[in-house]
Every structure is written in C-alpha cells, then in structure tokens.
Design a protein around this motif. Structure first.
Motif, PDB file in Angstrom:
ATOM      1  N   MET A  33       1.301  -1.344  -0.335  1.00 32.55           N
ATOM      2  CA  MET A  33      -0.390  -0.039   0.025  1.00 32.55           C
ATOM      3  C   MET A  33       0.822   1.192   0.280  1.00 32.55           C
ATOM      4  SD  MET A  33      -1.111   2.493   2.461  1.00 32.55           S
ATOM      5  CE  MET A  33      -1.315   1.840   3.662  1.00 32.55           C
ATOM      6  N   LEU A  34       1.728   0.988   1.063  1.00 33.07           N
ATOM      7  CA  LEU A  34       2.297   2.535   1.042  1.00 33.07           C
ATOM      8  C   LEU A  34       3.553   2.725  -0.370  1.00 33.07           C
ATOM      9  CD1 LEU A  34       3.825   2.039   4.155  1.00 33.07           C
ATOM     10  CD2 LEU A  34       2.896   3.872   4.000  1.00 33.07           C
ATOM     11  N   ILE A  35       3.882   1.815  -0.940  1.00 32.12           N
ATOM     12  CA  ILE A  35       4.885   1.977  -2.081  1.00 32.12           C
ATOM     13  C   ILE A  35       4.034   2.302  -3.579  1.00 32.12           C
ATOM     14  CG2 ILE A  35       5.981   0.876  -3.945  1.00 32.12           C
ATOM     15  CD1 ILE A  35       7.751  -1.216  -1.176  1.00 32.12           C
ATOM     16  N   SER A  36       3.190   1.654  -3.123  1.00 31.46           N
ATOM     17  CA  SER A  36       2.117   1.425  -4.744  1.00 31.46           C
ATOM     18  C   SER A  36       1.112   3.368  -4.580  1.00 31.46           C
ATOM     19  CB  SER A  36       1.146   0.786  -4.955  1.00 31.46           C
ATOM     20  OG  SER A  36      -0.392   0.751  -3.706  1.00 31.46           O
ATOM     21  N   SER A  37       1.018   3.246  -3.521  1.00 25.07           N
ATOM     22  CA  SER A  37       0.205   5.008  -2.743  1.00 25.07           C
ATOM     23  C   SER A  37       1.512   6.012  -3.282  1.00 25.07           C
ATOM     24  CB  SER A  37      -0.370   5.094  -1.723  1.00 25.07           C
ATOM     25  OG  SER A  37       0.319   5.053  -0.461  1.00 25.07           O
ATOM     26  N   GLY A  38       2.822   5.550  -2.851  1.00 27.38           N
ATOM     27  CA  GLY A  38       3.566   6.472  -2.928  1.00 27.38           C
ATOM     28  C   GLY A  38       4.179   7.034  -1.619  1.00 27.38           C
ATOM     29  N   ALA A  39       2.445   7.361  -0.569  1.00 31.34           N
ATOM     30  CA  ALA A  39       2.641   7.625   0.799  1.00 31.34           C
ATOM     31  C   ALA A  39       3.845   7.103   1.220  1.00 31.34           C
ATOM     32  CB  ALA A  39       1.707   6.750   1.789  1.00 31.34           C
ATOM     33  N   SER A  40       4.874   8.309   2.206  1.00 30.30           N
ATOM     34  CA  SER A  40       5.255   8.228   3.405  1.00 30.30           C
ATOM     35  C   SER A  40       5.671   7.240   4.601  1.00 30.30           C
ATOM     36  CB  SER A  40       5.765  10.060   3.955  1.00 30.30           C
ATOM     37  OG  SER A  40       6.513   9.784   4.766  1.00 30.30           O
ATOM     38  N   VAL A  41       6.763   6.603   4.154  1.00 23.28           N
ATOM     39  CA  VAL A  41       7.027   6.055   4.868  1.00 23.28           C
ATOM     40  C   VAL A  41       7.496   6.640   6.660  1.00 23.28           C
ATOM     41  CG1 VAL A  41       8.790   3.662   5.813  1.00 23.28           C
ATOM     42  CG2 VAL A  41       8.125   3.911   3.358  1.00 23.28           C
ATOM     43  N   LEU A  42       7.742   7.642   6.588  1.00 24.37           N
ATOM     44  CA  LEU A  42       8.040   8.419   7.562  1.00 24.37           C
ATOM     45  C   LEU A  42       6.531   8.607   8.574  1.00 24.37           C
ATOM     46  CD1 LEU A  42       9.438   8.731   9.984  1.00 24.37           C
ATOM     47  CD2 LEU A  42      10.399  11.363   8.905  1.00 24.37           C
ATOM     48  N   HIS A  43       5.821   9.009   7.272  1.00 28.93           N
ATOM     49  CA  HIS A  43       4.072   8.999   8.462  1.00 28.93           C
ATOM     50  C   HIS A  43       3.252   8.377   8.602  1.00 28.93           C
ATOM     51  CE1 HIS A  43       5.156  12.942   6.009  1.00 28.93           C
ATOM     52  NE2 HIS A  43       4.306  13.500   6.562  1.00 28.93           N
ATOM     53  N   ALA A  44       3.686   6.953   8.094  1.00 28.75           N
ATOM     54  CA  ALA A  44       2.797   5.939   8.255  1.00 28.75           C
ATOM     55  C   ALA A  44       3.982   5.367   9.853  1.00 28.75           C
ATOM     56  CB  ALA A  44       3.171   4.790   7.304  1.00 28.75           C
ATOM     57  N   TRP A  45       5.037   5.548  10.191  1.00 26.20           N
ATOM     58  CA  TRP A  45       5.338   4.910  10.900  1.00 26.20           C
ATOM     59  C   TRP A  45       5.011   5.661  11.909  1.00 26.20           C
ATOM     60  CZ3 TRP A  45       7.180   1.204  12.888  1.00 26.20           C
ATOM     61  CH2 TRP A  45       8.188   1.045  14.126  1.00 26.20           C
TER      62      TRP A  45
END
Length: 108
Positions: A38-50
């Motif tokens: 989900m993170l990679i496909s959406s381009g979302a920030s890993v740090l934000h998710a963490w």
C-alpha cells in the motif's frame, strides 16, 4: 507543535525527525507485506505511516510492546492515516510536517 484533547479522550503523540529515520529499515521491520504494498503503490511517506502507528499505539496506552506489526496502517490521505490496533480498529491519526519533523496525533 501542540496537541490537546477534551477530558476523557485518549491521545497519543509521536514526533520523529526525518533526518534520523531510515525508511528502508522501517519498511523491513515495521510493516506487513500488505502495508508495504500500500505504501509503495500509493507513494505515501513511510515516515508518516510509522509515526501514525506509533501515535496509535501510544493512544491506546500500550505502545508497540515489541510488536509493531500488531498495528496496521489501513489508509493514508491528505488529512492523516487510519490505523487498526490489536483491539481497536479505525484509529484516526492527524499528521503534520514542519521542516525536518513529522508529528502524528491519534485520538480515540
């Protein structure tokens, strides 16, 4: 940054400095296969998710308890993230970024 909640409302706050975090390490040890996809496909920030996961864990008063995979980021959007905890689905987390810091605030 500041955070406040009404009496009786649980709040969890996490602040991370972006220059200290290593997204590859966070992805490897802190997220499930589904979350990574989900993170990679959406381009979302890993740090934000963490930070969202950390804030949700603190909001429940448990912390990760050495099990970050017990908290799952299910969605990310412009306003923040949604995290499912072990016994609490749908924890909404507000996210903000300023200079080199990411702030996450969760309420339940």
């Amino acid at each position: 940054f500041a955070a406040a909640a009404a009496p009786g409302v649980a709040i969890g706050v996490d602040l991370e400095l972006s220059d200290r975090a290593k997204p590859a390490d966070l992805l490897t040890g802190g997220f499930s296969d589904a979350e990574r996809t989900m993170l990679i496909s959406s381009g979302a920030s890993v740090l934000h998710a963490w930070c969202a996961k950390e804030a949700a864990a603190k909001c429940l008063g448990t912390g990760f308890n050495n099990a970050p995979l017990g908290f799952t980021v299910t969605a990310m959007d412009a306003q923040g993230a949604t995290v499912n905890g072990p016994d609490q689905p749908g924890i909404r987390v507000a996210l903000a970024e300023r200079a080199v810091a990411v702030l996450a605030v969760a309420f339940v």
